[in-house]
Design a protein around this motif. Sequence first.
Motif, PDB file in Angstrom:
ATOM      1  N   MET A   1       0.842  -1.202   0.000  1.00 50.77           N
ATOM      2  CA  MET A   1       0.000   0.000   0.000  1.00 50.77           C
ATOM      3  C   MET A   1       0.876   1.251   0.000  1.00 50.77           C
ATOM      4  N   ASP A   2       0.409   2.306  -0.679  1.00 49.35           N
ATOM      5  CA  ASP A   2       1.142   3.559  -0.605  1.00 49.35           C
ATOM      6  C   ASP A   2       0.706   4.314   0.653  1.00 49.35           C
ATOM      7  N   ASN A   3       1.301   5.479   0.886  1.00 46.86           N
ATOM      8  CA  ASN A   3       1.038   6.224   2.120  1.00 46.86           C
ATOM      9  C   ASN A   3      -0.423   6.643   2.256  1.00 46.86           C
ATOM     10  N   SER A   4      -1.048   7.021   1.124  1.00 49.04           N
ATOM     11  CA  SER A   4      -2.441   7.462   1.189  1.00 49.04           C
ATOM     12  C   SER A   4      -3.356   6.312   1.597  1.00 49.04           C
ATOM     13  N   GLU A   5      -3.104   5.106   1.050  1.00 44.43           N
ATOM     14  CA  GLU A   5      -3.924   3.946   1.391  1.00 44.43           C
ATOM     15  C   GLU A   5      -3.705   3.529   2.845  1.00 44.43           C
ATOM     16  N   GLU A   6      -2.448   3.601   3.284  1.00 49.58           N
ATOM     17  CA  GLU A   6      -2.152   3.247   4.667  1.00 49.58           C
ATOM     18  C   GLU A   6      -2.836   4.229   5.624  1.00 49.58           C
ATOM     19  N   TYR A   7      -2.840   5.510   5.251  1.00 43.77           N
ATOM     20  CA  TYR A   7      -3.500   6.511   6.083  1.00 43.77           C
ATOM     21  C   TYR A   7      -4.992   6.211   6.197  1.00 43.77           C
ATOM     22  N   VAL A   8      -5.636   5.934   5.070  1.00 44.30           N
ATOM     23  CA  VAL A   8      -7.075   5.660   5.078  1.00 44.30           C
ATOM     24  C   VAL A   8      -7.371   4.386   5.866  1.00 44.30           C
ATOM     25  N   LEU A   9      -6.491   3.406   5.770  1.00 43.83           N
ATOM     26  CA  LEU A   9      -6.683   2.170   6.534  1.00 43.83           C
ATOM     27  C   LEU A   9      -6.603   2.456   8.028  1.00 43.83           C
ATOM     28  N   GLN A  10      -5.683   3.343   8.428  1.00 46.70           N
ATOM     29  CA  GLN A  10      -5.593   3.721   9.839  1.00 46.70           C
ATOM     30  C   GLN A  10      -6.846   4.479  10.294  1.00 46.70           C
ATOM     31  N   VAL A  11      -7.362   5.324   9.407  1.00 50.77           N
ATOM     32  CA  VAL A  11      -8.603   6.045   9.716  1.00 50.77           C
ATOM     33  C   VAL A  11      -9.740   5.045   9.917  1.00 50.77           C
ATOM     34  N   PHE A  12      -9.805   4.059   9.010  1.00 48.13           N
ATOM     35  CA  PHE A  12     -10.853   3.044   9.127  1.00 48.13           C
ATOM     36  C   PHE A  12     -10.730   2.281  10.445  1.00 48.13           C
ATOM     37  N   ARG A  13      -9.509   1.939  10.836  1.00 51.23           N
ATOM     38  CA  ARG A  13      -9.319   1.212  12.086  1.00 51.23           C
ATOM     39  C   ARG A  13      -9.796   2.031  13.278  1.00 51.23           C
ATOM     40  N   GLY A  14      -9.547   3.347  13.222  1.00 48.15           N
ATOM     41  CA  GLY A  14     -10.034   4.215  14.290  1.00 48.15           C
ATOM     42  C   GLY A  14     -11.548   4.234  14.350  1.00 48.15           C
ATOM     43  N   ALA A  15     -12.180   4.307  13.165  1.00 51.05           N
ATOM     44  CA  ALA A  15     -13.644   4.293  13.100  1.00 51.05           C
ATOM     45  C   ALA A  15     -14.188   2.947  13.546  1.00 51.05           C
ATOM     46  N   GLN A  16     -13.468   1.882  13.204  1.00 52.24           N
ATOM     47  CA  GLN A  16     -13.915   0.533  13.561  1.00 52.24           C
ATOM     48  C   GLN A  16     -13.980   0.359  15.076  1.00 52.24           C
ATOM     49  N   GLU A  36     -11.722  -7.139   7.720  1.00 51.56           N
ATOM     50  CA  GLU A  36     -10.809  -8.139   7.169  1.00 51.56           C
ATOM     51  C   GLU A  36     -10.574  -7.890   5.682  1.00 51.56           C
ATOM     52  N   LYS A  37     -11.642  -7.518   4.971  1.00 48.58           N
ATOM     53  CA  LYS A  37     -11.510  -7.269   3.539  1.00 48.58           C
ATOM     54  C   LYS A  37     -10.572  -6.092   3.277  1.00 48.58           C
ATOM     55  N   PHE A  38     -10.734  -5.004   4.032  1.00 50.08           N
ATOM     56  CA  PHE A  38      -9.881  -3.847   3.823  1.00 50.08           C
ATOM     57  C   PHE A  38      -8.441  -4.120   4.251  1.00 50.08           C
ATOM     58  N   ALA A  39      -8.261  -4.937   5.274  1.00 45.82           N
ATOM     59  CA  ALA A  39      -6.914  -5.258   5.748  1.00 45.82           C
ATOM     60  C   ALA A  39      -6.169  -6.147   4.762  1.00 45.82           C
ATOM     61  N   GLN A  40      -6.896  -6.989   4.044  1.00 49.30           N
ATOM     62  CA  GLN A  40      -6.276  -7.968   3.157  1.00 49.30           C
ATOM     63  C   GLN A  40      -6.150  -7.485   1.714  1.00 49.30           C
ATOM     64  N   THR A  41      -6.880  -6.429   1.367  1.00 47.67           N
ATOM     65  CA  THR A  41      -6.875  -5.990  -0.026  1.00 47.67           C
ATOM     66  C   THR A  41      -5.576  -5.287  -0.399  1.00 47.67           C
ATOM     67  N   SER A  42      -5.247  -5.340  -1.671  1.00 47.49           N
ATOM     68  CA  SER A  42      -4.102  -4.595  -2.197  1.00 47.49           C
ATOM     69  C   SER A  42      -4.582  -3.358  -2.946  1.00 47.49           C
ATOM     70  N   ASP A  43      -5.891  -3.139  -2.943  1.00 46.16           N
ATOM     71  CA  ASP A  43      -6.467  -2.013  -3.683  1.00 46.16           C
ATOM     72  C   ASP A  43      -7.692  -1.482  -2.943  1.00 46.16           C
ATOM     73  N   ILE A  44      -7.476  -0.552  -2.025  1.00 41.10           N
ATOM     74  CA  ILE A  44      -8.571   0.012  -1.241  1.00 41.10           C
ATOM     75  C   ILE A  44      -9.536   0.774  -2.144  1.00 41.10           C
ATOM     76  N   GLN A  45      -9.018   1.382  -3.213  1.00 41.66           N
ATOM     77  CA  GLN A  45      -9.867   2.149  -4.120  1.00 41.66           C
ATOM     78  C   GLN A  45     -10.980   1.277  -4.698  1.00 41.66           C
ATOM     79  N   THR A  46     -10.621   0.066  -5.120  1.00 39.48           N
ATOM     80  CA  THR A  46     -11.606  -0.841  -5.689  1.00 39.48           C
ATOM     81  C   THR A  46     -12.625  -1.273  -4.648  1.00 39.48           C
ATOM     82  N   GLU A  47     -12.163  -1.580  -3.441  1.00 40.04           N
ATOM     83  CA  GLU A  47     -13.074  -1.989  -2.377  1.00 40.04           C
ATOM     84  C   GLU A  47     -14.044  -0.860  -2.035  1.00 40.04           C
ATOM     85  N   ALA A  48     -13.553   0.380  -2.035  1.00 38.01           N
ATOM     86  CA  ALA A  48     -14.421   1.529  -1.753  1.00 38.01           C
ATOM     87  C   ALA A  48     -15.483   1.685  -2.840  1.00 38.01           C
ATOM     88  N   ALA A  49     -15.059   1.507  -4.095  1.00 41.01           N
ATOM     89  CA  ALA A  49     -16.005   1.611  -5.210  1.00 41.01           C
ATOM     90  C   ALA A  49     -17.083   0.544  -5.103  1.00 41.01           C
TER      91      ALA A  49
END
Length: 271
Positions: A1-16, A36-49
Amino acid sequence: MDNSEEYVLQVFRGAQVMLEGSLMPEHVVKLLKLGEKFAQTSDIQTEAACLKRIEGFSKAGIAFEWLLARAKYDAEFTLEQFDADVNLLFEELYAGFKSESHEPIEWEKTMIQEVAVALPEPDWNKGNSGHAHSVKAPGDVHEAGSPSFTDLLDHPMLLTVRRFADSASAFNLKPAAERATSLAVLKMMAKSVIDMARPQNKVVVSGAFQGIATLIESIERKGVAREANTEQTIIELGQILSAALQDMASGMRYISEITKFITEHKEPGSK
């Protein structure tokens, strides 16, 4: 994951974490599966869509996309901004779980179905040249189901943003001696939008106009109100807002474009 995806994943964990203490047990189980899906994905953009195509979770998916787009354009993450982003995802995911039916959500099945229909992922970068006419026209398949910019505003905010857009677009018509005063009025309108948006928890709107107010304050502080670069910056900002107000979709795209525009013009008069 790049920095932007890692940041959003951390935001999601906080919300979780917040959601686990607020949802019913059966919804917590579904939340954990989503996590689990967001933690395991290599493409958060696709999962969000895909998420925004699930009934009740469209706004949550849009929020993910907006956070990803902003994070790519602005890597300056403050603790205050992080907390605001966590609250944004919490609110949208909480609303999604509260609105969904009692039927089980089959995350895997739903995700596969949405990919199968080949719905293109929202392209936050294409057409973001800083000019209003470069943004996609309404009806583009990328914007299916997207709320318009005006949908993000209540009526008082809409009137204020419209006045701001009109005044900014005509900034070049102001005599040089009146530029400083015009900027002060624009800043006042931007802060008015912020004051109206915050009590309604319209985080993306208040965040965008906080950026606009900060940009104007920077221009004032540097004393470059009369410079040609400043004139062009204010006019282009007005054009973006004018286009956003006229478009019947693409609301989050315009918020993203505003955020990118502000990031690229943090040093007014320096180009």
